[in-house]
Write a protein that holds these residues in place. Structure first.
Motif, PDB file in Angstrom:
ATOM      1  N   ALA A  40       0.539  -1.234  -0.066  1.00 34.36           N
ATOM      2  CA  ALA A  40      -0.059   0.095  -0.054  1.00 34.36           C
ATOM      3  C   ALA A  40       0.689   1.304  -0.077  1.00 34.36           C
ATOM      4  N   ALA A  41       0.268   2.328  -0.444  1.00 37.90           N
ATOM      5  CA  ALA A  41       1.028   3.426  -0.793  1.00 37.90           C
ATOM      6  C   ALA A  41       1.550   4.284   0.647  1.00 37.90           C
ATOM      7  N   ASP A  42       0.822   3.793   1.749  1.00 36.05           N
ATOM      8  CA  ASP A  42       1.092   4.523   3.062  1.00 36.05           C
ATOM      9  C   ASP A  42       1.991   3.742   4.027  1.00 36.05           C
ATOM     10  N   THR A  43       2.545   2.661   3.522  1.00 37.13           N
ATOM     11  CA  THR A  43       3.192   1.685   4.387  1.00 37.13           C
ATOM     12  C   THR A  43       4.760   2.158   4.487  1.00 37.13           C
ATOM     13  N   ASN A  44       5.424   1.457   5.443  1.00 38.83           N
ATOM     14  CA  ASN A  44       6.843   1.652   5.615  1.00 38.83           C
ATOM     15  C   ASN A  44       7.682   0.795   4.484  1.00 38.83           C
ATOM     16  N   GLU A  45       6.801   0.015   4.038  1.00 37.04           N
ATOM     17  CA  GLU A  45       7.723  -0.954   2.931  1.00 37.04           C
ATOM     18  C   GLU A  45       7.872   0.127   1.667  1.00 37.04           C
ATOM     19  N   MET A  46       6.815   0.696   1.320  1.00 39.88           N
ATOM     20  CA  MET A  46       6.693   1.646  -0.054  1.00 39.88           C
ATOM     21  C   MET A  46       7.592   2.655   0.156  1.00 39.88           C
ATOM     22  N   ALA A  47       7.675   3.167   1.446  1.00 44.37           N
ATOM     23  CA  ALA A  47       8.512   4.636   1.752  1.00 44.37           C
ATOM     24  C   ALA A  47       9.734   4.110   1.379  1.00 44.37           C
ATOM     25  N   THR A  48      10.274   3.021   1.908  1.00 46.53           N
ATOM     26  CA  THR A  48      11.748   2.370   1.862  1.00 46.53           C
ATOM     27  C   THR A  48      11.752   2.041   0.555  1.00 46.53           C
ATOM     28  N   LEU A  49      11.061   1.292  -0.279  1.00 48.72           N
ATOM     29  CA  LEU A  49      11.097   1.102  -1.853  1.00 48.72           C
ATOM     30  C   LEU A  49      11.479   2.495  -2.621  1.00 48.72           C
ATOM     31  N   LYS A  50      10.362   3.539  -2.406  1.00 47.65           N
ATOM     32  CA  LYS A  50      10.760   4.595  -3.021  1.00 47.65           C
ATOM     33  C   LYS A  50      11.966   5.130  -2.705  1.00 47.65           C
ATOM     34  N   ALA A  51      12.598   5.208  -1.760  1.00 49.95           N
ATOM     35  CA  ALA A  51      14.014   5.776  -1.248  1.00 49.95           C
ATOM     36  C   ALA A  51      15.064   5.128  -1.966  1.00 49.95           C
ATOM     37  N   ILE A  52      14.771   3.780  -2.041  1.00 53.60           N
ATOM     38  CA  ILE A  52      15.856   3.006  -2.775  1.00 53.60           C
ATOM     39  C   ILE A  52      15.798   3.113  -4.278  1.00 53.60           C
ATOM     40  N   THR A  53      14.650   3.225  -4.740  1.00 51.69           N
ATOM     41  CA  THR A  53      14.419   3.361  -6.254  1.00 51.69           C
ATOM     42  C   THR A  53      15.032   4.742  -6.676  1.00 51.69           C
ATOM     43  N   ALA A  54      14.967   5.871  -5.708  1.00 48.20           N
ATOM     44  CA  ALA A  54      15.416   7.000  -6.070  1.00 48.20           C
ATOM     45  C   ALA A  54      16.893   6.932  -6.062  1.00 48.20           C
ATOM     46  N   ASP A  55      17.573   6.231  -5.177  1.00 53.18           N
ATOM     47  CA  ASP A  55      19.087   5.986  -5.271  1.00 53.18           C
ATOM     48  C   ASP A  55      19.461   5.133  -6.621  1.00 53.18           C
ATOM     49  N   PHE A  56      18.526   4.110  -7.018  1.00 51.41           N
ATOM     50  CA  PHE A  56      18.710   3.429  -8.069  1.00 51.41           C
ATOM     51  C   PHE A  56      18.754   4.298  -9.390  1.00 51.41           C
ATOM     52  N   GLU A  57      17.649   5.110  -9.401  1.00 53.72           N
ATOM     53  CA  GLU A  57      17.733   6.125 -10.669  1.00 53.72           C
ATOM     54  C   GLU A  57      18.692   7.072 -10.851  1.00 53.72           C
ATOM     55  N   LYS A  58      19.197   7.369  -9.603  1.00 49.75           N
ATOM     56  CA  LYS A  58      20.310   8.307  -9.859  1.00 49.75           C
ATOM     57  C   LYS A  58      21.705   7.838 -10.219  1.00 49.75           C
ATOM     58  N   ALA A  59      21.772   6.573  -9.917  1.00 43.96           N
ATOM     59  CA  ALA A  59      23.003   5.706 -10.294  1.00 43.96           C
ATOM     60  C   ALA A  59      22.568   5.027 -11.755  1.00 43.96           C
ATOM     61  N   ASN A  60      21.696   5.015 -12.373  1.00 47.43           N
ATOM     62  CA  ASN A  60      21.150   4.358 -13.696  1.00 47.43           C
ATOM     63  C   ASN A  60      20.103   5.381 -14.238  1.00 47.43           C
ATOM     64  N   PRO A  61      20.741   6.440 -14.760  1.00 50.12           N
ATOM     65  CA  PRO A  61      19.800   7.671 -15.161  1.00 50.12           C
ATOM     66  C   PRO A  61      18.959   7.155 -16.617  1.00 50.12           C
ATOM     67  N   ASN A  62      19.498   6.152 -17.269  1.00 44.02           N
ATOM     68  CA  ASN A  62      18.914   5.773 -18.287  1.00 44.02           C
ATOM     69  C   ASN A  62      17.559   4.621 -18.214  1.00 44.02           C
ATOM     70  N   THR A  63      17.295   4.583 -16.791  1.00 44.26           N
ATOM     71  CA  THR A  63      16.415   3.544 -16.399  1.00 44.26           C
ATOM     72  C   THR A  63      15.353   4.028 -15.309  1.00 44.26           C
ATOM     73  N   LYS A  64      14.118   4.243 -15.760  1.00 41.51           N
ATOM     74  CA  LYS A  64      13.094   4.944 -14.603  1.00 41.51           C
ATOM     75  C   LYS A  64      12.305   3.777 -14.106  1.00 41.51           C
ATOM     76  N   ILE A  65      11.872   3.977 -12.960  1.00 38.41           N
ATOM     77  CA  ILE A  65      11.210   2.969 -12.326  1.00 38.41           C
ATOM     78  C   ILE A  65       9.718   3.382 -12.060  1.00 38.41           C
ATOM     79  N   ASN A  66       8.562   2.799 -12.296  1.00 35.32           N
ATOM     80  CA  ASN A  66       7.635   3.319 -12.241  1.00 35.32           C
ATOM     81  C   ASN A  66       6.849   2.432 -11.074  1.00 35.32           C
ATOM     82  N   LEU A  67       7.112   2.876  -9.800  1.00 38.01           N
ATOM     83  CA  LEU A  67       6.537   2.151  -8.612  1.00 38.01           C
ATOM     84  C   LEU A  67       4.794   2.039  -8.524  1.00 38.01           C
ATOM     85  N   VAL A  68       4.232   1.008  -8.625  1.00 42.13           N
ATOM     86  CA  VAL A  68       2.714   1.140  -8.543  1.00 42.13           C
ATOM     87  C   VAL A  68       1.925   0.561  -7.309  1.00 42.13           C
TER      88      VAL A  68
END
Length: 415
Positions: A40-68
């Motif tokens: 769910a959008a308001d869970t700790n897991e989602m918040a953590t996954l968003k933060a990790i994804t942001a780090d991934f996108e910084k390291a991999n600028p040609n790959t965007k992740i759409n978290l649903v």
């Protein structure tokens, strides 16, 4: 079994037709991968996954992740996506990476992180050839959750609960003290109660029969009889029918409940309502006289569609999540142990219980019953039948017959 999937008849044809149907699309300057998170959008897991994804996108600028985020019926949503050939690049497999989704997923056993899979997950997540189809960000190892203060007030210690008779005695004392002895979050959590206790009703010979396609009704009835006994003793919370998982967390945190059956995040959420709550879990007694056990299985895990348009990008994203520091964060966000052995467990409400029963005690952990011994699609019948017994809409025999019919029709064994 000849089939473990509710949509097995169409699945083979669907698997063959899913060519170049991945959800990934071309973004400006690169690829966008769709990830159905299952949380769910308001869970700790989602918040953590968003933060990790942001780090991934910084390291991999040609790959965007759409978290649903997950909808209200995530399981059905994924089934619709698969049947309509509109397959996400990555999706959370909610306990079914092997038995339900493996034919749609890319094998991942050769990924560098795969060698670190927690051993308890091997029997649940790997097939006979050793193929692995998802990255687990945690491992669900639980028993019976309890409030330590309520148990102590009833005059019991955790180690005193060695049998269901001990459980009943403590529960009745807690009820007399004003607590709900067994607190459950309504119909949606009914199946979880039976799924936790039913493995302890079957012998290994019974389990072999169940796995090979022969339903063993008398043992299923024995487990439901236990639930009916609790009902007749008035152990369930008076607001059972209207209660939710959030209510379970509140009750556990505020000393309004003694025992609960459910996933680890209930305890994590409980600490938000009362940071000083004393919560743990105990092993589950058996009905056969065998040693008590814990339940375990795949919980949050992510697999890659074998038809994704960017397999390299998808594998890179999972590998990024699998980094020890990220795996550790994901496990901590769900109040669970990591799914990989090179990650670190973060102290949480169950830390003492993990140490007592898993690290030191090495209590046997068995796979969730429904994921191994019931055909895909039978979970709803398990939940509906258990709920009907608790609410007296059905007797035990009726619930058993309902499961026997479901088992026969979904397994395709004709037994």
């Amino acid at each position: 079994m000849k089939s473990r999937l509710a949509f097995a008849g169409a699945a083979a044809a669907l698997a063959l037709s899913l060519t170049a149907c991945g959800g990934g699309g071309q973004a400006s300057g690169g690829t966008t991968l769709e990830v159905q998170t299952g949380v769910a959008a308001d869970t700790n897991e989602m918040a953590t996954l968003k933060a990790i994804t942001a780090d991934f996108e910084k390291a991999n600028p040609n790959t965007k992740i759409n978290l649903v985020p997950a909808g209200t019926n995530y399981e059905n949503d994924i089934k619709v996506r698969l049947s309509s050939h509109n397959v996400p690049d990555i999706w959370m497999t909610h306990g079914w990476s092997l038995l339900r989704y493996s034919q749609f997923l890319a094998p991942l056993q050769d990924e560098a992180w795969a060698k670190n899979l927690v051993p308890d997950l091997g029997p649940v997540m790997k097939d006979g050839s050793g193929a692995l189809y998802a990255l687990p960000t945690n491992v669900d190892i639980t028993g019976i959750m309890y409030n330590q203060d309520v148990l102590a007030k009833a005059g019991y210690k955790p180690e005193d609960i060695k049998s269901w008779d001990d459980f009943l005695a403590a529960a009745q004392k807690a009820k007399a003290n004003g607590a709900s002895a067994v607190y459950a979050g309504g119909k949606s959590m009914a199946g979880t109660i039976l799924d936790h206790i039913i493995s302890g009703a079957y012998t290994q010979g019974d389990l072999d029969k169940m796995k090979s396609g022969t339903f063993v009704p008398e043992k299923y009835a024995q487990a439901l009889d236990l639930v009916a006994k609790w009902r007749d003793a008035g152990l369930f919370n008076p607001d059972y029918s209207s209660a939710s998982k959030t209510d379970m967390s509140k009750a556990l945190a505020q000393g309004q409940a003694l025992f609960e059956f459910g996933p680890s995040p209930i305890a994590d959420d409980a600490m938000k309502f009362n940071p000083n709550a004393h919560i743990g879990f105990i092993p589950i007694p058996t009905l056969t006289g065998a040693p008590s056990y814990l339940d375990t299985g795949e919980r949050t895990a992510y697999g890659i569609s074998k038809t994704t348009k960017d397999m390299a990008g998808a594998k890179a994203f999972l590998a990024f999540i699998a980094k020890p520091e990220n795996e550790s964060k994901m496990a901590a966000a769900s109040a669970s142990l990591p799914g990989l052995t090179d990650a670190k467990a973060t102290p949480g409400p169950f830390s003492a219980s993990y140490d007592e029963y898993v690290t030191k005690g090495k209590t046997q952990a068995v796979p969730y019953f429904d994921r191994v011994y019931l055909p895909n699609g039978a979970w709803s019948t398990m939940g509906n039948g258990t709920d009907a017994v608790i609410t007296k809409q059905s007797d035990v025999n009726g619930a058993v017959q309902q499961m026997a019919s479901t088992y026969k029709s979904l397994s395709g064994q004709g037994k």
